[in-house]
Design a protein around this motif. Structure first.
Motif, PDB file in Angstrom:
ATOM      1  N   GLU A 182       9.936  43.313 -66.934  1.00  0.00           N
ATOM      2  CA  GLU A 182      10.866  42.335 -65.965  1.00  0.00           C
ATOM      3  C   GLU A 182      10.241  42.949 -64.432  1.00  0.00           C
ATOM      4  OE1 GLU A 182      14.501  39.985 -66.833  1.00  0.00           O
ATOM      5  OE2 GLU A 182      14.687  41.090 -69.042  1.00  0.00           O
ATOM      6  N   SER A 183      10.590  43.956 -64.654  1.00  0.00           N
ATOM      7  CA  SER A 183      10.402  44.472 -62.596  1.00  0.00           C
ATOM      8  C   SER A 183       9.248  44.241 -62.340  1.00  0.00           C
ATOM      9  CB  SER A 183      10.807  45.669 -62.995  1.00  0.00           C
ATOM     10  OG  SER A 183      10.430  46.481 -63.809  1.00  0.00           O
ATOM     11  N   ALA A 184       7.913  44.055 -63.654  1.00  0.00           N
ATOM     12  CA  ALA A 184       6.391  43.910 -63.646  1.00  0.00           C
ATOM     13  C   ALA A 184       6.277  42.992 -62.472  1.00  0.00           C
ATOM     14  CB  ALA A 184       6.185  44.034 -65.032  1.00  0.00           C
TER      15      ALA A 184
ATOM     16  N   HIS B 194      10.172  38.981 -64.569  1.00  0.00           N
ATOM     17  CA  HIS B 194      11.983  38.561 -64.730  1.00  0.00           C
ATOM     18  C   HIS B 194      11.777  36.544 -64.421  1.00  0.00           C
ATOM     19  CE1 HIS B 194      16.047  37.573 -64.107  1.00  0.00           C
ATOM     20  NE2 HIS B 194      16.524  37.558 -62.622  1.00  0.00           N
ATOM     21  N   PHE B 195      11.180  36.016 -63.401  1.00  0.00           N
ATOM     22  CA  PHE B 195      10.985  34.681 -63.185  1.00  0.00           C
ATOM     23  C   PHE B 195      11.056  33.868 -64.325  1.00  0.00           C
ATOM     24  CE2 PHE B 195       9.461  31.291 -60.611  1.00  0.00           C
ATOM     25  CZ  PHE B 195      10.406  30.389 -59.920  1.00  0.00           C
ATOM     26  N   ILE B 196       9.176  34.604 -64.998  1.00  0.00           N
ATOM     27  CA  ILE B 196       9.005  34.010 -65.973  1.00  0.00           C
ATOM     28  C   ILE B 196       9.662  33.794 -66.667  1.00  0.00           C
ATOM     29  CG2 ILE B 196       6.861  33.245 -66.968  1.00  0.00           C
ATOM     30  CD1 ILE B 196       5.219  35.359 -65.271  1.00  0.00           C
ATOM     31  N   LYS B 197      10.348  35.449 -67.410  1.00  0.00           N
ATOM     32  CA  LYS B 197      11.048  35.127 -68.711  1.00  0.00           C
ATOM     33  C   LYS B 197      12.295  34.021 -68.029  1.00  0.00           C
ATOM     34  CE  LYS B 197      14.936  37.722 -69.988  1.00  0.00           C
ATOM     35  NZ  LYS B 197      15.890  36.965 -69.689  1.00  0.00           N
ATOM     36  N   LYS B 198      13.236  34.192 -67.032  1.00  0.00           N
ATOM     37  CA  LYS B 198      13.941  33.185 -66.991  1.00  0.00           C
ATOM     38  C   LYS B 198      13.698  31.332 -67.195  1.00  0.00           C
ATOM     39  CE  LYS B 198      15.204  31.837 -62.455  1.00  0.00           C
ATOM     40  NZ  LYS B 198      16.255  32.137 -61.357  1.00  0.00           N
ATOM     41  N   HIS B 199      12.151  31.459 -66.751  1.00  0.00           N
ATOM     42  CA  HIS B 199      11.773  29.801 -67.081  1.00  0.00           C
ATOM     43  C   HIS B 199      11.391  29.135 -68.491  1.00  0.00           C
ATOM     44  CE1 HIS B 199      12.828  28.494 -62.839  1.00  0.00           C
ATOM     45  NE2 HIS B 199      11.350  29.119 -61.921  1.00  0.00           N
ATOM     46  N   ALA B 200      11.284  30.582 -68.812  1.00  0.00           N
ATOM     47  CA  ALA B 200      10.616  30.796 -70.459  1.00  0.00           C
ATOM     48  C   ALA B 200      11.593  30.423 -71.834  1.00  0.00           C
ATOM     49  CB  ALA B 200       9.420  31.184 -70.919  1.00  0.00           C
ATOM     50  N   ALA B 201      12.348  31.508 -71.186  1.00  0.00           N
ATOM     51  CA  ALA B 201      13.069  31.691 -72.469  1.00  0.00           C
ATOM     52  C   ALA B 201      14.913  32.170 -71.879  1.00  0.00           C
ATOM     53  CB  ALA B 201      13.131  32.413 -73.648  1.00  0.00           C
ATOM     54  N   PRO B 202      15.608  31.539 -71.286  1.00  0.00           N
ATOM     55  CA  PRO B 202      16.722  32.498 -69.927  1.00  0.00           C
ATOM     56  C   PRO B 202      18.120  32.126 -70.771  1.00  0.00           C
ATOM     57  CG  PRO B 202      16.552  29.664 -70.109  1.00  0.00           C
ATOM     58  CD  PRO B 202      15.401  29.960 -70.677  1.00  0.00           C
ATOM     59  N   GLU B 203      17.541  32.102 -72.521  1.00  0.00           N
ATOM     60  CA  GLU B 203      18.621  32.773 -73.460  1.00  0.00           C
ATOM     61  C   GLU B 203      18.165  34.228 -73.870  1.00  0.00           C
ATOM     62  OE1 GLU B 203      15.612  30.768 -75.266  1.00  0.00           O
ATOM     63  OE2 GLU B 203      17.237  29.854 -74.139  1.00  0.00           O
TER      64      GLU B 203
END
Length: 112
Positions: A63-65, A22-31
């Motif tokens: 995202e929970s991984a 989830h943290f990585i996705k937030k920085h990679a592609a928040p949209e």
């Protein structure tokens, strides 16, 4: 994709950091609404470009991984790279240490 924060966090923690997808996705592609295998592949490629690698090597789409992000040019990063090569050779049936993954089954799964 801007992974400056992640790269600095890994450096501050001596070459390794445990992060949620989830943290990585937030920085990679928040949209983006969710992680896809295509986005995970893009994230992995960007990590490689900036000198980072992950364990597991194939990023999960949940995202929970959690994954370990490792600085590739650190001692631990080099050890992980050597282990990944051994796992790849083992997968092809060419391992110089045929029984090494008998004792470490989770390692083989995460390095492939």
């Amino acid at each position: 994709m801007d992974f400056t924060i992640i790269k600095h966090a890994v450096e501050v923690d001596h070459g390794i950091k445990r992060l949620s997808m989830h943290f990585i996705k937030k920085h990679a592609a928040p949209e983006r609404a969710r992680l896809s295998s295509e986005l995970c592949t893009q994230i992995s490629e960007e990590f490689e470009r900036i000198g980072l690698t992950t364990l597991p090597r194939a990023l999960p789409t949940s995202e929970s991984a959690f994954v370990w992000v490792i600085q590739r040019d650190s001692v631990l990063g080099e050890v992980a790279a050597v282990a990944a090569v051994l796992a790849h050779l083992d997968k092809m049936g060419m391992s110089p240490l045929p029984q090494v993954f008998d004792n470490y089954p989770r390692a083989k799964v995460n390095l492939s």
